[in-house]
Enzyme design. Structure first.
Site, PDB file in Angstrom:
ATOM      1  N   ARG A 115       0.860  -1.189   0.000  1.00  0.00           N
ATOM      2  CA  ARG A 115       0.000   0.000   0.000  1.00  0.00           C
ATOM      3  C   ARG A 115       0.890   1.230   0.000  1.00  0.00           C
ATOM      4  O   ARG A 115       1.720   1.415   0.888  1.00  0.00           O
ATOM      5  CB  ARG A 115      -0.942  -0.012   1.202  1.00  0.00           C
ATOM      6  CG  ARG A 115      -2.014   1.033   1.058  1.00  0.00           C
ATOM      7  CD  ARG A 115      -3.284   0.739   1.814  1.00  0.00           C
ATOM      8  NE  ARG A 115      -3.202  -0.422   2.674  1.00  0.00           N
ATOM      9  CZ  ARG A 115      -2.973  -0.373   3.957  1.00  0.00           C
ATOM     10  NH1 ARG A 115      -2.796   0.770   4.528  1.00  0.00           N
ATOM     11  NH2 ARG A 115      -2.932  -1.464   4.682  1.00  0.00           N
ATOM     12  N   THR A 172      -0.515   7.713  -1.099  1.00  0.00           N
ATOM     13  CA  THR A 172      -1.843   7.665  -1.757  1.00  0.00           C
ATOM     14  C   THR A 172      -2.771   6.648  -1.097  1.00  0.00           C
ATOM     15  O   THR A 172      -3.988   6.698  -1.314  1.00  0.00           O
ATOM     16  CB  THR A 172      -1.701   7.268  -3.240  1.00  0.00           C
ATOM     17  OG1 THR A 172      -1.203   5.925  -3.291  1.00  0.00           O
ATOM     18  CG2 THR A 172      -0.768   8.189  -3.987  1.00  0.00           C
ATOM     19  N   ASP A 207       0.922  -7.467  13.397  1.00  0.00           N
ATOM     20  CA  ASP A 207       1.407  -7.579  12.021  1.00  0.00           C
ATOM     21  C   ASP A 207       1.722  -9.036  11.722  1.00  0.00           C
ATOM     22  O   ASP A 207       2.715  -9.582  12.194  1.00  0.00           O
ATOM     23  CB  ASP A 207       2.650  -6.699  11.831  1.00  0.00           C
ATOM     24  CG  ASP A 207       3.063  -6.639  10.367  1.00  0.00           C
ATOM     25  OD1 ASP A 207       3.170  -7.713   9.728  1.00  0.00           O
ATOM     26  OD2 ASP A 207       3.264  -5.531   9.857  1.00  0.00           O
ATOM     27  N   ASP A 249       5.169  -9.799  10.101  1.00  0.00           N
ATOM     28  CA  ASP A 249       6.281  -9.720  11.070  1.00  0.00           C
ATOM     29  C   ASP A 249       6.272 -10.918  12.003  1.00  0.00           C
ATOM     30  O   ASP A 249       7.315 -11.474  12.327  1.00  0.00           O
ATOM     31  CB  ASP A 249       6.189  -8.429  11.894  1.00  0.00           C
ATOM     32  CG  ASP A 249       6.756  -7.236  11.122  1.00  0.00           C
ATOM     33  OD1 ASP A 249       7.529  -7.448  10.177  1.00  0.00           O
ATOM     34  OD2 ASP A 249       6.405  -6.093  11.494  1.00  0.00           O
TER      35      ASP A 249
HETATM   36  N1  URA Z   1      -2.087  -6.630   8.321  1.00  0.00           N
HETATM   37  C1  URA Z   1      -1.653  -7.239   9.445  1.00  0.00           C
HETATM   38  O1  URA Z   1      -0.696  -8.007   9.398  1.00  0.00           O
HETATM   39  N2  URA Z   1      -2.288  -6.988  10.597  1.00  0.00           N
HETATM   40  C2  URA Z   1      -3.346  -6.190  10.687  1.00  0.00           C
HETATM   41  O2  URA Z   1      -3.893  -6.015  11.760  1.00  0.00           O
HETATM   42  C3  URA Z   1      -3.786  -5.550   9.493  1.00  0.00           C
HETATM   43  C4  URA Z   1      -3.139  -5.787   8.346  1.00  0.00           C
END
Ligand code: URA
Length: 209
Positions: free
Chosen positions: A104, A108, A200, A203
């Site tokens: 993303r 923008t 995430d 991660d």
């Molecule tokens: N992507 C992720 O890894 N976690 C989220 O909470 C939203 C998007």
């Protein structure tokens, strides 16, 4: 909600609780994502067509069923979606795997695709797009667009945790695409994380934080 299937199976729900836990480390997280994806794939492939064949058993001829017609392709969205492929292909070893890379744009906020490699015969395959989190829905919508433009007609989405915004955005663009998920959480926060979510997912799965 139309075309949203929440997989309520106790094993899926239990594993999602472990995935949410901040104390679950990368090794366990990876294993849980793979196991959850396998269980979800079992549900998402419930409608595959069958035909009856005859098989010689050691005792007699059995009239028995095999999957017929459409073949499958999994398309993980890089990078978190990759973690779901291993579990899914354990169930469907003949499936082909495509990859779509999208990020993303921080300014923008648009989804920008930077990588795409799909099976050459994707138009003849039922496609299951995988991503762990369905957050804003912008990368998922873009991926559905890419896969559709490549000729695929039967497309499903498999994500472990979704949120209302993501589901709404995907279905605004593609109302017919079925979304299989394990949970629909409350909302997105200011950083576009799903609340309560699991943080995430990329991660956590790859240990990059
Ligand atoms: N992507 C992720 O890894 N976690 C989220 O909470 C939203 C998007």
């Amino acid at each position: 909600m139309d075309n949203v299937i929440i997989i309520e199976h106790p094993l899926v729900q239990h594993k999602i609780s472990l995935l949410r836990d901040i104390n679950t480390g990368s090794k366990e997280f990876r294993e849980l994502v793979s196991e959850t994806a396998m269980l979800m794939c079992y549900e998402a492939t419930r409608d595959l067509p069958l035909k009856t064949v005859e098989v010689q058993t050691p005792v007699a001829i059995a009239k028995t069923k095999v999957i017929t017609g459409r073949k499958l392709a999994f398309v993980p969205i890089l990078r978190a979606g990759l973690g779901m492929v291993d579990g899914a292909v354990k169930l469907v070893p003949a499936a082909k795997i495509g990859h779509v890379g999208i990020f993303r744009d921080p300014e923008t906020k648009n989804a920008v695709d930077y990588y795409c490699k799909l099976p050459f015969d994707i138009a003849e395959r039922e496609v299951i797009i995988t991503d762990i989190m369905l957050a804003t829905g912008s990368t998922m919508t873009k991926t559905v667009e890419i896969v559709k433009n490549a000729g695929a007609k039967n497309i499903k989405i498999m994500c472990i945790v979704a949120c209302p915004e993501g589901i709404e955005n995907v279905h605004k663009a593609y109302p017919d695409v079925e979304i299989y998920c394990g949970a629909i959480d409350e909302k997105l926060d200011d950083r576009l994380y799903i609340v309560p979510g699991m943080g995430d997912a990329g991660d956590r799965i790859f240990g990059t934080k």
